[in-house]
Design a protein around this motif. Structure first.
Motif, short mmCIF file in Angstrom:
data_model
loop_
_atom_site.label_atom_id
_atom_site.label_comp_id
_atom_site.label_asym_id
_atom_site.label_seq_id
_atom_site.Cartn_x
_atom_site.Cartn_y
_atom_site.Cartn_z
N ALA A 21 110.53 8.06 21.33
CA ALA A 21 109.53 9.09 20.91
C ALA A 21 108.49 8.35 20.37
O ALA A 21 107.16 8.99 20.37
CB ALA A 21 110.14 10.16 20.18
N GLU A 22 108.78 7.34 19.33
CA GLU A 22 107.78 6.81 18.52
C GLU A 22 106.79 5.88 19.64
O GLU A 22 105.69 6.14 19.50
CB GLU A 22 108.42 5.71 17.58
N GLY A 24 106.30 6.72 22.70
CA GLY A 24 105.44 7.63 23.35
C GLY A 24 104.26 8.17 22.51
O GLY A 24 103.17 8.39 22.90
N ALA A 25 104.55 8.51 21.33
CA ALA A 25 103.47 8.86 20.20
C ALA A 25 102.10 7.82 20.07
O ALA A 25 100.96 8.21 20.05
CB ALA A 25 104.04 9.17 18.89
N ARG A 28 100.08 7.87 23.34
CA ARG A 28 99.38 8.79 23.40
C ARG A 28 98.30 8.64 22.43
O ARG A 28 96.97 8.89 22.78
CB ARG A 28 100.04 10.20 22.85
N ASP A 29 98.29 8.03 21.22
CA ASP A 29 97.15 7.64 20.37
C ASP A 29 96.37 6.52 20.82
O ASP A 29 95.08 6.82 20.65
CB ASP A 29 97.94 7.53 19.00
#
Length: 236
Positions: A21-22, A24-25, A28-29
């Motif tokens: 999740a980290e 992935g974030a 995206r950034d």
């Protein structure tokens, strides 16, 4: 009673999920920041173009900025492709090239100081032939014809001021280039481009068109041969 093994497994699973999740974030950034590179490039270039005295000056700014941005991409991003492009490899010089406002004026100025009168006369003849050929087909993009600016040595005679489209074109396969140019069966095919470098040059093209539009000038791209002929007709 809790099973220690089950607890450890759940904890490990949660750790993996959190890690994904980290990342992935972060991805995206970074994707947003990556997209922002191109919009930032265009806005900076547009601002610089506002101060240009002429569209030719603006085109020179655009050429310089695209070269700097392209070099930065090549130097800053890993795993860059190995290009097959080299001096004298002229298959791509048989593709139709369109130019935004200002580019033809820069090329014409270069020709004025580097071509002899005899060479300029011969060039105008080739340009007229190329422009006529483009006008006769429904879709000039599918036209395959030797560029009027390509020398007998298969080298670009105006390489220093070549159009943005030519600067953007790259290939990892000589055989692929020859195939799409010289084999009619592949007339509608293409050559895979470096997405980042291609976008930088297209942003510069859009910026020049927008600058012309803001100045009340024709903003459409024109075929290179016709655009050069138009400039030559305007010269004293």
């Amino acid at each position: 009673m809790n099973n220690p093994h089950v607890t450890e497994t759940a904890t490990a699973e949660a750790s993996v999920v959190a890690d994904i999740a980290e990342v992935g974030a972060l991805t995206r950034d970074l994707a947003k920041r990556y997209e922002g590179v191109f919009s930032h490039f265009r806005s900076v270039l547009l601002e610089a173009l506002q101060g240009a005295d002429t569209m030719a000056d603006g085109a020179r700014y655009a050429m310089a900025m695209t070269e700097a941005a392209s070099a930065s991409f090549r130097e800053s991003f890993p795993n860059q492709p190995v290009y097959a492009c080299k001096s004298g490899c002229a298959a791509c010089c048989h593709l139709f090239v369109a130019v935004p406002p200002g580019i033809a004026e820069v090329i014409a100025a270069h020709i004025a100081v580097t071509f002899s009168p005899t060479e300029r006369t011969a060039l105008v003849t080739r340009l007229n032939e190329a422009a006529a050929a483009a006008a006769e087909v429904e879709d000039p993009v599918r036209l395959r014809r030797r560029c009027p600016l390509l020398g007998e040595d298969n080298r670009c005679s105006v390489y220093e001021v070549r159009p943005l489209t030519c600067r953007a074109f790259t290939s990892t396969s000589v055989s692929r280039c020859q195939q799409i140019v010289f084999d009619p069966a592949f007339a509608t095919a293409g050559v895979e481009q470096n997405p980042a470098l291609y976008r930088i040059h297209m942003e510069a093209t859009v910026a020049l068109q927008e600058t012309a539009r803001r100045r009340g000038l024709p903003a459409d791209q024109k075929g290179l041969a016709r655009a050069l002929l138009n400039v030559f007709m305007e010269l004293p």
